[in-house]
Design a protein around this motif. Sequence first.
Motif, short mmCIF file in Angstrom:
data_model
loop_
_atom_site.label_atom_id
_atom_site.label_comp_id
_atom_site.label_asym_id
_atom_site.label_seq_id
_atom_site.Cartn_x
_atom_site.Cartn_y
_atom_site.Cartn_z
N ASN A 123 151.04 -7.62 67.49
CA ASN A 123 150.21 -7.28 68.64
C ASN A 123 150.72 -6.00 69.28
N LEU A 124 149.80 -5.28 69.91
CA LEU A 124 150.13 -4.12 70.71
C LEU A 124 149.96 -4.47 72.18
N ARG A 125 150.57 -3.68 73.05
CA ARG A 125 150.35 -3.86 74.47
C ARG A 125 149.20 -2.95 74.92
N SER A 126 148.43 -3.43 75.85
CA SER A 126 147.30 -2.66 76.38
C SER A 126 147.81 -1.37 77.03
N GLU A 127 147.08 -0.29 76.82
CA GLU A 127 147.43 1.00 77.41
C GLU A 127 146.22 1.48 78.21
N PHE A 128 146.22 1.18 79.50
CA PHE A 128 145.08 1.47 80.36
C PHE A 128 145.26 2.82 81.03
N ALA A 129 145.10 3.86 80.25
CA ALA A 129 145.20 5.21 80.80
C ALA A 129 144.03 5.49 81.72
N ASP A 130 144.14 6.60 82.44
CA ASP A 130 143.08 6.98 83.37
C ASP A 130 141.95 7.63 82.58
N LEU A 131 141.20 6.79 81.87
CA LEU A 131 140.11 7.23 81.01
C LEU A 131 138.87 6.39 81.30
N ARG A 132 137.73 6.90 80.88
CA ARG A 132 136.46 6.19 81.06
C ARG A 132 135.79 5.96 79.72
N TYR A 133 135.08 4.86 79.63
CA TYR A 133 134.28 4.59 78.44
C TYR A 133 132.95 5.31 78.55
N GLY A 134 132.93 6.54 78.02
CA GLY A 134 131.69 7.27 77.89
C GLY A 134 131.13 7.07 76.50
N GLU A 135 130.10 7.81 76.18
CA GLU A 135 129.52 7.74 74.84
C GLU A 135 130.57 8.18 73.81
N SER A 193 131.82 6.70 83.94
CA SER A 193 132.35 7.88 83.23
C SER A 193 131.99 9.10 84.00
N PHE A 194 132.66 9.39 83.98
CA PHE A 194 132.35 10.59 84.75
C PHE A 194 131.84 11.70 83.83
N ALA A 195 132.24 11.70 82.57
CA ALA A 195 131.70 12.69 81.64
C ALA A 195 130.39 12.16 81.09
N ALA A 196 129.46 13.03 80.87
CA ALA A 196 128.13 12.60 80.44
C ALA A 196 128.15 11.93 79.09
N CYS A 197 128.90 12.46 78.14
CA CYS A 197 128.79 11.95 76.77
C CYS A 197 130.15 11.77 76.12
N THR A 198 131.22 11.76 76.88
CA THR A 198 132.53 11.66 76.26
C THR A 198 133.43 10.76 77.09
N THR A 199 134.53 10.36 76.46
CA THR A 199 135.60 9.73 77.21
C THR A 199 136.19 10.79 78.12
N SER A 200 136.29 10.53 79.39
CA SER A 200 136.81 11.55 80.28
C SER A 200 138.20 11.17 80.77
N SER A 201 139.04 12.17 80.91
CA SER A 201 140.37 11.99 81.44
C SER A 201 140.40 12.60 82.83
N ARG A 202 140.84 11.85 83.82
CA ARG A 202 140.64 12.30 85.19
C ARG A 202 141.93 12.72 85.88
N THR A 203 143.07 12.60 85.21
CA THR A 203 144.30 13.07 85.83
C THR A 203 144.85 14.23 85.03
N ALA A 204 145.39 15.20 85.71
CA ALA A 204 145.79 16.44 85.06
C ALA A 204 146.83 16.23 83.98
N SER A 205 147.65 15.20 84.12
CA SER A 205 148.79 15.02 83.22
C SER A 205 148.38 14.76 81.79
N VAL A 206 147.19 14.20 81.57
CA VAL A 206 146.85 13.80 80.21
C VAL A 206 146.07 14.86 79.46
N ALA A 207 145.63 15.90 80.13
CA ALA A 207 144.83 16.92 79.46
C ALA A 207 145.74 18.04 78.94
N THR A 208 146.74 17.68 78.17
CA THR A 208 147.70 18.66 77.68
C THR A 208 147.42 19.00 76.23
N ALA A 209 147.86 20.19 75.83
CA ALA A 209 147.62 20.67 74.48
C ALA A 209 148.75 20.29 73.53
#
Length: 662
Positions: free
Chosen positions: A590-602, A22-38
């Motif tokens: 069933n759902l399909r897996s969605e492996f976004a560019d995220l990390r398992y943080g705290e 994770s790159f974030a200390a205590c959170t799920t982090s998003s590492r590509t600009a496209s997903v950090a939208t409002a």
Amino acid sequence: MTYHNFRRRAWAATILGCWGLSFAACTTSSRTASVATATNKFTDATLRQIATAQDERQTTALLPFLERPEVIYRREAALALASVQDKASVAALTARLGDEDASVRVAAAYALGQTADTTAEVALRERIFQEKDALARQYALEALGKCVSRAGLNILARLPPAMGADTAALAGQAWGLYRAGLRGVTSEAAVARLVQLLNPANPYRARLAAANALARTRGLNLNSYAGTIGSVAQADPSYAVRSAAAAALSKASQAASVPGVLTTLARRDPDYRVRISALRAMTAAQYAPVKEAAWAALTDPHEQVALAAAEFFLTHAAGEPGALFLEKANKLSAWRPRATLLAAALKLGGAEQNAMRTAVQERYTAATDPYEKGYLLKALGEDPGAYEFISKAIFAPDRPLVVGTYGIEALVAMRRLPQFPAEQQATFALAMQRAIASGDVALMGTAAEAIRDPKLDMRRVFANADFLKQAREKLVLPRDLEAWQSLQQTIDFLEKKQTAPFPVAQAATHPIDWGAVQAIPAGQRAMIKTSKGSVVFRLLVNEAPGSVASFVALVNQGFYNGKNFHRVVPNFVAQGGCPRGDGWGSSDYNLRSEFADLRYGEGAVGLASAGKDTESCQWFITHAPTPHLDGRYTIFAQVVSGMEVVSRLEIGDRIERIELLR
């Protein structure tokens, strides 16, 4: 119960511990600009088209988007291919490593890593030295770790001195070595470099990856590095780094300094997760010098630490009378540590074995909580003398489903004991046949697993698989997928056949409801009101639209109200949402897996599964960074408040209700 993989049922995950780690200390982090939208990005029809092709696993439909003039579509197509994980996309993704836009290069590197295709190694290696963007280089380094061969590992372990001051390169190198280590690809040079990366002068992300790599790479002998790792375990400012370093000390158990370090951590570290890691790192060879610290941990104010201490004794105690552990257990108020110590008492035995067994059975009869009853059956599974008691509990009329599930697991565990009586093996086989015929998916799946266990040699007992086929035909797919899988594997085992691919539901059976997705605001929050307090999630609709839409629909139906957290592994996860309450339940789709560019943080919230593209209604919350889950299990939400509640959740705690916050 085994711990090798994430499951919809009793959730078998790889843990650094005993009964359950994770790159974030205590959170799920998003590492590509496209997903950090409002805003909800799926108002864009083209992005819906890309996401639909991803959901339907249509590689050929996605590849043309990699050539689009718009950066956003090239980037999103690459990220979609990261979920599809089709090696047929490697050549096209490799070409995107040279894209004019850095964010596309980042996405392409991530997607190549997700394919784990060794043919991408050369291109990724070359990109490391050509790349001018720091983040893209970091991604290429980590992706290389997922694809690198043993021959190419030296390049990853020995970067040019010019990159030594590049913090992004250090993080990428550390994560690359971590990913390679998970695959069993390591070397002395790689280990030495990881130890160097633990230096406090290096960035947090590099230290976190290096500590986890040392903890999770199998087969390492870290005795010569015990001093450095021990210092990090005691002094690093991040609990997550200290915790992983403490876990790594289990691989340096012959170093004279290690028992003292682990004892100090177990007694004094301010973070409960580090104390748990220290207890789990203690080995049987260290029993005498660490025992007193483990005794003290049984009364730790955090119940999960007490449980880890009890698990230490269950796993490692030897040469002591079981009555000692019975006495200790009777002084504990928390039922999970107590039941675990009772298991240790029965395992160690002694002159008072019959009296101890009777005491545990009486506790079972008096207990009202079905989960405590289940754990007491689990404890009795250490004593073959309790066979009849457990068997009656499993097949008792009107018993809670949870009790049957724990009971069948206890009976199978008992059968695997070396002292299980030979004369009782036939009775056990009949019990497994009865479980298969019961119609209870947990009993069926667990019994089938036991029958195909080659160590139990049950093929000679069950020469005919017809009873398994009859049971399989009564199951409903995809709801009963795990039981179906277990039965099919056992049928193939008995008939000496190779197991064919399992039937995974296609997207057409439950397509993404794009109207529902577009109605969910980006950043939508959900409040989970539990019996321990409230936890608030931020739903990640842009990253996991199908998963979030399913979760919201179930919330609106009141599906989760009154359900339990059925599995809690200290310093790992709390899992809930099972309609049966034992982990074997599912929705009817069933759902399909969605492996976004995220990390398992705290506090990351993921979906449990029985394999790729089999996600359903069960979800889990991570207690700490768990990077071995990255890119393998869908992350659909992030805890934004209430982690102190998550840390206190226990098996049996209720999900009172879930509300969407407006």
